[in-house]
Enzyme design. Structure first.
Site, short mmCIF file in Angstrom:
data_model
loop_
_atom_site.label_atom_id
_atom_site.label_comp_id
_atom_site.label_asym_id
_atom_site.label_seq_id
_atom_site.Cartn_x
_atom_site.Cartn_y
_atom_site.Cartn_z
N VAL A 1 -25.52 105.60 -28.65
CA VAL A 1 -26.93 105.76 -28.35
C VAL A 1 -27.13 107.19 -27.86
CG1 VAL A 1 -28.87 105.01 -26.92
CG2 VAL A 1 -27.24 103.32 -27.80
N CYS A 2 -28.22 107.81 -28.29
CA CYS A 2 -28.59 109.15 -27.84
C CYS A 2 -27.45 110.13 -28.16
CB CYS A 2 -28.94 109.10 -26.35
SG CYS A 2 -29.89 110.50 -25.74
N THR A 3 -27.10 111.01 -27.23
CA THR A 3 -26.10 112.04 -27.50
C THR A 3 -24.67 111.51 -27.48
OG1 THR A 3 -26.26 112.66 -25.16
CG2 THR A 3 -27.49 113.99 -26.75
N THR B 1 -29.34 110.97 -33.10
CA THR B 1 -29.07 111.35 -31.71
C THR B 1 -30.42 111.72 -31.08
OG1 THR B 1 -27.60 112.64 -30.29
CG2 THR B 1 -28.62 113.83 -32.12
#
Length: 230
Positions: free
Chosen positions: A103-105, A123
């Site tokens: 999830v995300c970065t 991202t």
């Protein structure tokens, strides 16, 4: 599902963005016949961005083979790009996991482990172009599925990610039931959750506020990618 519980492990680390983890945790922990763990180098509590304390259930060394491994993001993932202990753990788990996710970065950490070569991935919008350094194709979507690699966009996309993963594992009807149980029916008060909606001025201010962290991240990404390609 088999008689063996479906094992889900979330990586946690100092300065994690807790919602990257707690959003999908809320969804995936409701899967029938599953176990959900927090994993880190030690069992000592880690402090998330904003101060929330998270207590790992097990260390890398104690962690069994997971069916799904998930790497959240946050400022604290920058050091993980060059943390061989963490990258080696992810490579080991990826070899036997049914799903390798982020999830995300957190997707950048998967990239640094060499797990995104030739893959489409998402991202956070601020770090999207950095995926290219790891041989991935950036995709501006909330959730991207490429084989057994599933990546979520920034922060709140973790709930969308969790529901998509739940549907992959247990079927759409189960995922829809979880969505209803958690009353996930977002109607945000502002249309400012993306650069397009926020407009150029707010986007520029947000980028400026994050400029130091992003510059440090970009340098760490370059070093990690260079090691992969050496």
């Amino acid at each position: 599902m088999t008689d063996t519980p479906f094992r889900i492990g979330f990586l946690v680390f100092p300065d994690i963005t807790q919602l990257d983890m707690t959003g999908p945790w809320e969804v995936l922990s409701k899967l029938p016949h599953s176990q959900t763990f927090l994993v880190w180098k030690t069992r000592e509590p880690v402090v998330a961005g904003g101060g929330l304390k998270l207590v790992p259930d097990m260390t890398y060394a104690e962690c069994p083979q997971l069916d799904l491994v998930c790497v959240p993001g946050g400022s604290g993932m920058n050091p993980l790009l060059e943390d061989e202990e963490t990258l080696a753990f992810l490579r080991r788990q990826a070899a036997g996991a049914r799903y390798v996710t982020s999830v995300c970065t957190g997707s950048l950490v998967l990239g640094a482990a060499g797990l995104l070569q030739g893959k489409r991935a998402a991202t956070h919008w601020l770090s999207m172009d950095m995926l290219r350094d790891f041989g991935a194709t950036p995709v501006h979507e909330r959730v991207v599925v490429d084989g057994n690699i599933i990546t979520g966009g920034g922060v709140t996309a973790g709930i969308d990610f969790g529901l998509k993963v739940a549907a992959e594992i247990a079927g759409e009807e189960v995922a829809r039931g979880i969505q209803l149980a958690i009353e996930y029916d977002p109607h945000p008060p502002f249309n400012a959750g993306s650069p397009k909606g926020a407009g150029p001025e707010l986007t520029a201010r947000t980028m400026q506020m994050a400029s130091v962290r992003q510059a440090q991240r970009a340098e760490a990404v370059k070093r990690a990618a260079a090691r992969l390609n050496a």
